[in-house]
Design an enzyme around this catalytic site. Sequence first.
Site: not given
Length: 156
Positions: A66-69
């Site tokens: 779950i890559p996030h920014a």
Amino acid sequence: MATDLSSLLEGGVILPSFDATSRKQAIHALADGLAGATGLSARQIENAVMERERLGSTGVGEGVAIPHARIEGLEKPVGGLLRLDEGVDFEAIDERPCDLIFMLLAPKTAGADHLRALAQVSRVFRQSAVRDALRAARTEEDIRAVVCQETAEPSV
């Protein structure tokens, strides 16, 4: 069983089948797709997500990342789901390659909303039946039927 990600995928992107050989390629594909959907630049999205990746892996286990920014220029959280043909190394906690990637972007100022959205995504992907159904899905419509149930089914 709560499996609805409709609010995050509305205005987002679903890539039902992609062949990546690295985490960077998977992130690039989602950044590119979300750029088209949000009007942000792919480079801006990719840079923000890769900066977050450097802080620690977003590979949560069971083949899921779950890559996030948080990023300037968004009004609400938005997501993109990528199903890889073969898993790639996301330095997951269980050391398994990740083939189900959900990228979450949130407004720069949305601390609490960002955390709520992350928790929602995590709850959905924690369910083995959801992961199995997504791995069996071959089209965007198949994927939406799994993770967008509130909008896919008429209310009673």
